[in-house]
Design a protein around this motif. Structure first.
Motif, short mmCIF file in Angstrom:
data_model
loop_
_atom_site.label_atom_id
_atom_site.label_comp_id
_atom_site.label_asym_id
_atom_site.label_seq_id
_atom_site.Cartn_x
_atom_site.Cartn_y
_atom_site.Cartn_z
N ARG A 258 1.01 -1.10 -0.34
CA ARG A 258 0.25 -0.41 0.04
C ARG A 258 1.05 1.44 0.15
O ARG A 258 0.42 2.67 0.31
CB ARG A 258 -1.28 -0.26 1.29
CG ARG A 258 -2.04 -1.06 1.47
CD ARG A 258 -2.20 -1.13 2.69
NE ARG A 258 -3.88 0.16 2.21
CZ ARG A 258 -4.15 0.76 3.62
NH1 ARG A 258 -4.01 -0.07 4.54
NH2 ARG A 258 -4.80 1.72 3.25
N GLY A 259 2.14 1.06 0.15
CA GLY A 259 2.89 2.70 0.45
C GLY A 259 2.95 2.61 1.53
O GLY A 259 3.40 4.45 1.59
N THR A 473 5.38 7.48 -8.90
CA THR A 473 5.32 5.81 -9.30
C THR A 473 6.66 4.91 -8.33
O THR A 473 6.51 3.90 -7.64
CB THR A 473 6.40 5.52 -10.68
OG1 THR A 473 5.61 6.21 -11.69
CG2 THR A 473 7.53 4.19 -10.92
N PHE A 474 7.63 5.76 -7.79
CA PHE A 474 8.11 5.59 -7.42
C PHE A 474 7.54 5.92 -4.70
O PHE A 474 7.38 7.27 -5.16
CB PHE A 474 9.39 6.17 -6.89
CG PHE A 474 10.51 5.94 -7.82
CD1 PHE A 474 10.25 4.87 -7.96
CD2 PHE A 474 11.01 6.22 -8.54
CE1 PHE A 474 11.52 4.07 -9.38
CE2 PHE A 474 11.91 6.33 -9.34
CZ PHE A 474 11.99 5.00 -9.75
N ARG A 475 7.58 5.21 -4.59
CA ARG A 475 7.10 5.31 -2.88
C ARG A 475 7.62 4.77 -1.84
O ARG A 475 8.05 5.70 -0.64
CB ARG A 475 5.28 4.95 -2.33
CG ARG A 475 4.88 4.63 -1.32
CD ARG A 475 4.72 6.42 -1.12
NE ARG A 475 4.38 6.67 0.10
CZ ARG A 475 4.02 7.27 1.29
NH1 ARG A 475 4.84 8.42 0.24
NH2 ARG A 475 3.80 7.56 2.30
N ASN A 476 8.12 3.57 -1.92
CA ASN A 476 8.83 3.35 -0.79
C ASN A 476 10.48 2.83 -1.27
O ASN A 476 10.87 2.73 -2.46
CB ASN A 476 8.85 1.46 -0.71
CG ASN A 476 7.06 1.48 -0.04
OD1 ASN A 476 6.50 2.43 0.42
ND2 ASN A 476 6.36 0.13 -0.55
N VAL A 477 11.53 4.15 0.16
CA VAL A 477 12.34 4.65 -0.52
C VAL A 477 13.44 3.78 0.55
O VAL A 477 13.01 4.15 1.66
CB VAL A 477 12.24 5.78 -1.39
CG1 VAL A 477 13.94 5.60 -1.04
CG2 VAL A 477 12.13 6.19 -2.26
N TYR A 537 10.21 -2.63 -2.11
CA TYR A 537 10.80 -1.13 -2.16
C TYR A 537 11.33 -0.84 -3.84
O TYR A 537 11.53 -1.48 -4.01
CB TYR A 537 12.42 -1.06 -1.77
CG TYR A 537 12.08 -1.31 0.31
CD1 TYR A 537 12.15 0.26 0.55
CD2 TYR A 537 12.18 -2.38 1.21
CE1 TYR A 537 11.67 -0.22 2.04
CE2 TYR A 537 11.60 -2.14 2.09
CZ TYR A 537 11.59 -0.32 2.62
OH TYR A 537 11.36 -0.30 3.89
N ASP A 538 10.67 0.53 -3.55
CA ASP A 538 10.26 0.66 -5.15
C ASP A 538 12.36 1.63 -5.79
O ASP A 538 12.83 1.51 -6.91
CB ASP A 538 9.22 1.69 -5.15
CG ASP A 538 8.49 1.58 -5.20
OD1 ASP A 538 7.69 0.40 -5.51
OD2 ASP A 538 7.27 1.85 -4.26
N LEU A 539 12.57 1.62 -4.62
CA LEU A 539 13.72 2.22 -5.24
C LEU A 539 14.70 2.68 -3.64
O LEU A 539 14.44 2.36 -2.69
CB LEU A 539 14.10 4.06 -5.10
CG LEU A 539 15.20 5.12 -5.74
CD1 LEU A 539 15.76 4.66 -6.96
CD2 LEU A 539 14.40 6.94 -5.52
N ILE A 540 16.23 1.98 -4.23
CA ILE A 540 17.40 1.99 -3.19
C ILE A 540 18.16 2.53 -3.41
O ILE A 540 18.35 2.58 -4.95
CB ILE A 540 17.37 0.45 -2.85
CG1 ILE A 540 16.13 -1.25 -2.52
CG2 ILE A 540 18.57 -0.05 -2.48
CD1 ILE A 540 16.21 -2.34 -2.49
N HIS A 541 18.27 2.88 -1.82
CA HIS A 541 20.02 4.15 -2.35
C HIS A 541 21.15 3.55 -1.18
O HIS A 541 20.86 2.74 -0.19
CB HIS A 541 19.53 5.44 -2.29
CG HIS A 541 20.97 6.74 -1.75
ND1 HIS A 541 21.81 7.06 -0.74
CD2 HIS A 541 21.38 6.99 -2.63
CE1 HIS A 541 22.11 7.59 -1.11
NE2 HIS A 541 22.12 7.49 -2.32
#
Length: 622
Positions: A258-259, A473-477, A537-541
């Motif tokens: 659900r983000g 589009t990216f929510r969970n980072v 996760y949508d984006l990982i840094h």
């Protein structure tokens, strides 16, 4: 025989024909060059249309500086080229929802760390072992059949795809007034969530200052599908929702789908992986935790986690023993005894009962522990012993202590813990009390402010590649090595939330600073699995995470774990030394990631490089 020289008129007569032939040759060559140029231009246009446009800094200078030397055309007799490592194969289909380190029915995390790789020998051994140990198996967790990426935020907070999660569904949980906390309805391919806690939160708002920025960070036990944390977003409150992986189903997986911020966790013998003084509010609605067991051990952990002046919200048993229920008298007496035991424990912790209304009880932690200076007086009053000689922020496989964590005094600020916390959103830009009070002697205010400016510049540069940050589009980072939270602070202008991860056993434990900025995060060891479901996760840094772990575990070990928690079509930014980034790129190709090495915002002379991964692009040949 003497050579005959043609006469001048003959030469002049033949010259126009020669010039005509030369002109024709030049024209033919020019046409060929134009044709080649058109082909190259078309192929370049096709490549650029399928990938984000490179910025000026990602120029040929980067490729020239980083490209490996070409292999010789004719290798000599001593040249034995090594074939490229094979792609990482997929895991078996039954591993599609694999969650290492969290095997039910126990909610306790158990993940023995991987032994570090042996250092390379200076000289090869004369007698190598006949059967070297095989490398650990690696595989890519496959998505379930019918998986599709979640819709953009905020649409995803109200619905999730049925095929994406590990069912059975979470059963509805009752809260105050018999209202369902987590009503879930299936409509076709969707699971639909409604505002099932609206009345409950509005009732809580009458006794807890949910508006105005006093409460910014919250912890929710037994979160269901995080409906409580979802509704608190309307108040600007960021909630860490936790639940064990057990028979109730994939609560955390549904929340992240659900983000909403969530991770697998449970109160057991170990401390929760958060620093002391983390949360402004801790909430439990029928979370099935035996709070009065083990001499109040779990309440001591809540006391460690609460900010000075923070709120403890507890509803359902044992608070509602006075209400009318169709239960036996014996059960009523048990609930009465449990509540009396909890009240006694909280009184010993010097908490103040703010309200008890129906099935909801609200307590508040003191803003200062003046009694902590009087050990003998604490013992005389029957208080828990005071914690001495241990780090209250140490929380990675650390046992809960049977003692009370005292709030540090800060005399220059005439208060505790460095002074009062700023309200949100001012809290994000203010100097955290741990730094302002000098509690973290190794961290100066100037270094902290400089770090904030650096990450503003870096994130602005990242926008060159992350085209979809503003459209949901990216929510969970996730930030794998969060430092002081500068990356998350710079990302706060976008519709995302960031899980700030501070690697365990770091020499600079900054997670407390991150929470004092109004952000959330956790500890972990990146040589182990993270406490979450796959594809969450949508984006990982990752900033420097590989250079800091390269002697603890292999690069491919970390990449495979990143691949497990990254959703299909997700993105990755790896920032590290150029030599390390090239090694990461080599292993990232084994995962069939779409990746490329580019310059940082500081240009080609910067010793750091970026690995940009955009898995939304189609794989070659697909």
């Amino acid at each position: 025989m003497p050579l005959s020289v043609p006469s001048t008129p003959a030469v002049l007569k033949a010259l126009p024909r020669a010039l005509s032939l030369a002109a024709a040759a030049v024209a033919a060559a020019t046409a060929s060059l134009l044709l080649i140029s058109a082909v190259v231009s078309n192929s370049h246009h096709a490549a650029s249309s399928s990938s984000p446009q490179l910025p000026p800094s990602a120029s040929a200078s980067t490729t020239a500086a980083l490209a490996p030397a070409p292999a010789p055309d004719h290798p000599g007799p001593d040249h034995h080229p090594h074939p490229p490592p094979p792609p990482v194969p997929p895991c078996p289909p039954n591993a599609t929802h694999d969650v290492p380190c969290h095997e039910p029915p126990s909610g306790e995390r158990h993940c023995p760390p991987r032994p570090p790789p042996p250092p390379p020998p200076h000289h090869p051994p004369k007698d190598p072992p006949p059967h070297p140990p095989p490398p650990p198996p690696h595989c890519r967790v496959p998505p379930p059949p019918g998986y599709r990426p979640p819709p953009p935020w905020p649409a995803r907070r109200d619905r999730a795809r049925y095929a994406n999660v590990d069912l059975p569904l979470v059963p509805p949980v009752k809260v105050a007034g018999g209202q369902e906390q987590d009503p879930v309805r299936r409509r076709g391919e969707w699971l639909v969530f409604t505002e099932g806690v609206r009345d409950y939160v509005e009732q809580l708002e009458r006794v807890v200052p949910l508006r105005g920025g006093v409460v910014r960070t919250a912890l929710d036990f037994g979160c269901g599908v995080a409906s409580f944390g979802d509704y608190l977003l309307n108040y600007g409150i960021l909630t860490m929702s936790i639940a064990p992986r057990n028979r109730l189903g994939p609560q955390v997986q549904l929340a992240l789908e659900r983000g909403l911020p969530a991770m697998i966790g449970a109160l057991v013998a170990h401390r929760l992986p958060y620093p002391s003084r983390s949360f402004d509010m801790v909430h439990c609605a029928d979370c099935l935790v035996p709070w009065t067991a083990h001499d109040g051990l779990y309440m001591l952990e809540i006391d460690r986690l609460l900010q000075p002046g923070g709120y403890w919200v507890f509803s359902r048993p044992p608070v509602n023993w006075k209400s009318t229920y169709n239960i036996s008298n014996e059960a009523t007496r048990d609930m009465q005894d449990n509540q009396l035991a909890m009240d006694d424990m909280l009184n010993k912790l010097h908490w103040t009962k703010v309200s008890e209304d129906g099935t909801i009880s609200v307590w508040r932690k003191p803003s200062c522990h003046l009694h902590c200076d009087q050990e003998a007086n604490a013992k005389r009053l029957g208080l828990p012993p005071l914690c001495t000689g241990e780090d209250p922020d140490s929380a990675w496989y650390a046992n809960i202590s049977m003692c009370m964590t005292c709030i540090p005094r800060a005399e220059p600020f005439n208060g505790c813990a460095g002074g009062a916390m700023e309200k949100w959103p001012k809290r994000l830009g203010a100097v955290p009390p741990r730094i302002a009070s000098g509690e973290m002697k190794w961290l100066s205010i100037q270094r902290y402010k400089h770090d904030t400016l650096i990450w503003e510049k870096r994130v602005n540069f990242y926008l060159t590649y992350l085209k979809y940050l503003s459209n949901g589009t990216f929510r969970n980072v996730m930030d794998m090595s969060a430092g002081f939270g500068g990356f998350a602070a710079a990302m706060s202008k976008h519709p995302v939330w960031v899980m700030n991860v501070v690697p365990a056993n770091t020499t600079e434990n900054t997670l407390g600073v991150i929470y004092e900025r109004g952000l959330i995060g956790t500890y972990t060891d990146w040589c182990e699995a993270f406490s979450t479901y796959p594809r969450t996760y949508d984006l990982i840094h990752g900033n420097g995470i590989f250079s800091s772990h390269i002697h603890k575990c292999g690069i491919i070990d970390i990449l495979v774990e990143m691949d497990r928690i990254l959703r299909p079509g997700g993105a990755v930014i790896v920032r590290d030394r150029a030599d390390v980034v090239l090694k990461v790129k080599k292993d990232a190709d084994r995962l069939q990631w779409h990746s490329r090495v580019v310059d940082t915002e500081n240009g080609p002379l910067d010793p750091e490089k970026l690995l940009i991964v955009d898995n939304s692009l189609p794989l070659p040949g697909s």
